[in-house]
Design a protein around this motif. Structure first.
Motif, short mmCIF file in Angstrom:
data_model
loop_
_atom_site.label_atom_id
_atom_site.label_comp_id
_atom_site.label_asym_id
_atom_site.label_seq_id
_atom_site.Cartn_x
_atom_site.Cartn_y
_atom_site.Cartn_z
N LEU A 138 0.85 -1.19 0.00
CA LEU A 138 0.00 0.00 0.00
C LEU A 138 0.89 1.24 0.00
N PHE A 139 0.62 2.15 -0.94
CA PHE A 139 1.42 3.37 -1.08
C PHE A 139 0.64 4.59 -0.59
N ASP A 140 1.26 5.40 0.25
CA ASP A 140 0.75 6.71 0.71
C ASP A 140 -0.74 6.72 1.07
N PRO A 141 -1.16 5.88 2.02
CA PRO A 141 -2.57 5.87 2.41
C PRO A 141 -2.94 7.04 3.31
N VAL A 142 -4.00 7.77 2.94
CA VAL A 142 -4.59 8.80 3.80
C VAL A 142 -6.10 8.67 3.65
N PHE A 143 -6.78 8.21 4.68
CA PHE A 143 -8.22 7.96 4.60
C PHE A 143 -9.04 8.97 5.41
N GLU A 144 -8.39 9.99 5.96
CA GLU A 144 -9.11 10.99 6.73
C GLU A 144 -9.90 11.94 5.82
N ASP A 145 -10.85 12.63 6.45
CA ASP A 145 -11.67 13.58 5.71
C ASP A 145 -10.86 14.81 5.30
N ARG A 199 -13.33 1.04 3.40
CA ARG A 199 -12.75 1.29 4.72
C ARG A 199 -11.35 0.67 4.77
N LEU A 200 -10.53 1.18 5.67
CA LEU A 200 -9.20 0.58 5.84
C LEU A 200 -9.32 -0.89 6.20
N ALA A 201 -10.34 -1.23 6.98
CA ALA A 201 -10.52 -2.61 7.41
C ALA A 201 -10.88 -3.53 6.25
N ASP A 202 -11.32 -2.97 5.12
CA ASP A 202 -11.69 -3.79 3.96
C ASP A 202 -10.46 -4.23 3.16
N PRO A 230 -3.78 8.96 12.05
CA PRO A 230 -4.87 8.00 12.30
C PRO A 230 -4.87 6.84 11.32
N THR A 231 -4.55 7.12 10.06
CA THR A 231 -4.54 6.05 9.06
C THR A 231 -3.45 5.03 9.34
N VAL A 232 -2.23 5.49 9.61
CA VAL A 232 -1.15 4.52 9.83
C VAL A 232 -1.33 3.76 11.14
N ARG A 233 -1.92 4.41 12.13
CA ARG A 233 -2.21 3.70 13.38
C ARG A 233 -3.19 2.55 13.12
N GLU A 234 -4.26 2.84 12.39
CA GLU A 234 -5.26 1.80 12.11
C GLU A 234 -4.67 0.70 11.24
N LEU A 235 -3.88 1.09 10.25
CA LEU A 235 -3.26 0.08 9.39
C LEU A 235 -2.32 -0.83 10.20
N TRP A 244 9.38 9.39 13.86
CA TRP A 244 7.96 9.77 13.95
C TRP A 244 7.11 8.52 14.10
N PHE A 245 7.42 7.48 13.34
CA PHE A 245 6.65 6.24 13.43
C PHE A 245 6.84 5.58 14.79
N ARG A 246 8.05 5.56 15.27
CA ARG A 246 8.29 4.94 16.59
C ARG A 246 7.59 5.72 17.69
N ASP A 247 7.56 7.04 17.57
CA ASP A 247 6.83 7.86 18.54
C ASP A 247 5.33 7.59 18.46
N THR A 248 4.87 7.15 17.30
CA THR A 248 3.47 6.82 17.09
C THR A 248 3.15 5.40 17.57
N GLY A 249 4.19 4.65 17.96
CA GLY A 249 4.00 3.30 18.46
C GLY A 249 4.20 2.23 17.42
N ILE A 250 4.79 2.60 16.27
CA ILE A 250 5.02 1.65 15.18
C ILE A 250 6.52 1.38 15.09
N ASP A 251 6.92 0.14 15.37
CA ASP A 251 8.34 -0.21 15.38
C ASP A 251 8.81 -0.89 14.10
N LYS A 252 7.89 -1.47 13.37
CA LYS A 252 8.28 -2.17 12.14
C LYS A 252 8.40 -1.17 11.01
N VAL A 253 9.50 -0.43 11.04
CA VAL A 253 9.72 0.64 10.07
C VAL A 253 11.19 0.67 9.69
#
Length: 393
Positions: free
Chosen positions: A117-124, A143-146, A166-171, A189-198
């Protein structure tokens, strides 16, 4: 039986031009503190207050009207995803499936089952606030869940229309095994967001993503291995998420090769900065032939191409004097397509938010004109599509 696992090799410099690090900005002690566009094609950085003042005056004079959104006809359809990765492998081992999910977001299914998935942004809104900033005029097709389980998520740079917390957190929550690939300086930035697999990468670096997953064949359970080469490559743009972090993280394009297929993702990029000129003048006319073109794309084509598919930005380009150094219009996009040696291309970076002043349905129309001017077919080579539509290559 072992479970799904993904490993990423340490990025290493691959085939690159001699000036591979000319985009680095260092302080007096040699410490890397930021990045720059190293070529004249980016133009001169304009003073922000002067630019805003000029825009405000132009609007008062009626020279920069906002696009009309009263009757937008950009189709949005429900996407069809292959539910199981084995479907991709069993349907046609030579087929690459690419689905546009709006703006710069593409979901790509490789013939060996790899999903990216490339550059996902699902916010309004693509802004720091839920209540201010550009608001969607076309809705996400799902939806992201789809979206089926992902192996890799690629982020080209830090601007809000390409990176959404919000999008990367949900993904990450939906895809705990998926790995993020980002430009240099953005991993924190990703690690601060709680994402370590980066994994963060510099221009011209390559990394190998190796996936091992359970598979059933002839009633027997085995471990299947999928390998992908992820390459971080140049583009001409900028980065920022606040008023004090401009150009401190790297903007990139990316190439991913796997299963005998290759995709180049342009992300967000300019091609050649043009001066302010009368509206009726053609900035690709003889008068402007001498304007410098960004050499990154020829380097990419010569050193890393060809590619089966290019995902190339065509929108957010008016007024040209303001945006041409950072955003490509359809004529620029066709030149980028040729420079990078893509066999086919799909248009991105349009049809979702009003970021600039061109009419929102103009980019694909202008793309057909640009292709015709360049001697290429108007359809079947470099196309646009409905949001949610899948094309096979």
């Amino acid at each position: 039986m072992a479970e799904y696992s993904a490993t990423v090799s340490k990025p290493t410099l691959g085939v690159a031009p001699e000036d591979a690090t000319s985009h680095h900005v260092r302080d007096s002690k040699g410490k890397l503190i930021g990045f720059q566009n190293p070529h004249p094609s980016a133009g001169v950085l304009r003073n922000t207050l002067q630019t805003v003042g000029k825009m405000f005056l132009s609007r008062l004079q009626g020279k920069m009207p906002a696009p009309d959104l009263s009757n937008v006809q950009i189709p949005v359809i429900k996407p069809y995803f292959l539910e199981e990765k084995s479907e991709a492998q069993n349907s046609d081992t030579k087929t690459l499936r690419a689905t546009w999910l709006g703006h710069a977001c593409y979901y790509v299914e490789y013939p060996n089952g790899l999903r990216v998935l490339f550059d996902p942004v699902f916010e309004d809104r693509c802004a720091p606030s839920r209540y201010l900033g550009p608001k969607r005029y076309t809705q996400p097709p799902c939806r992201l869940a789809d979206i089926p389980k992902l192996d890799a998520i690629v982020i080209s740079h830090s601007h809000y229309d390409h990176l959404s917390e919000p999008t990367v957190r949900e993904l990450a929550a939906n895809n705990p095994d998926a790995h993020f690939f980002v430009g240099l300086g953005l991993a924190s930035w990703f690690r601060d967001t709680g994402i370590d697999k980066v994994t963060e990468m510099d221009w011209w670096e390559d990394a190998t993503l190796t996936i091992k997953k359970p598979s059933t064949s002839d009633g027997k359970e085995t471990m299947e291995e999928i390998e992908a080469q992820v390459s971080c490559l140049p583009c001409q743009h900028s980065s920022a998420r606040t008023g004090w972090d401009k150009d401190t993280t790297l903007w990139c394009s990316f190439a991913i090769k796997s299963g005998g297929k290759s995709v180049w993702f342009g992300g967000d990029t300019g091609y050649r900065a043009v001066p302010e000129m009368p509206a009726e003048e053609d900035d690709y006319g003889p008068k402007y032939d001498s304007l410098p073109r960004c050499p990154h794309f020829k380097h990419i084509g010569e050193l890393r191409g060809p590619f089966n598919l290019g995902l190339i930005p065509i929108g957010a380009y008016r007024p040209r004097w303001m945006w041409s150094g950072l955003h490509s219009n359809p004529y620029d996009a066709v030149e980028i397509f040729k420079d990078t040696k893509c066999e086919k291309a799909m248009a991105i970076h349009w049809g979702t938010w009003v970021l600039t002043i061109e009419e929102v349905e103009e980019p694909p129309k202008l793309l057909k004109e640009a292709l015709k001017t360049s001697g290429l077919p108007e359809t079947g080579v470099f196309d646009s599509c409905a949001i949610g539509e899948t094309k096979e290559f």
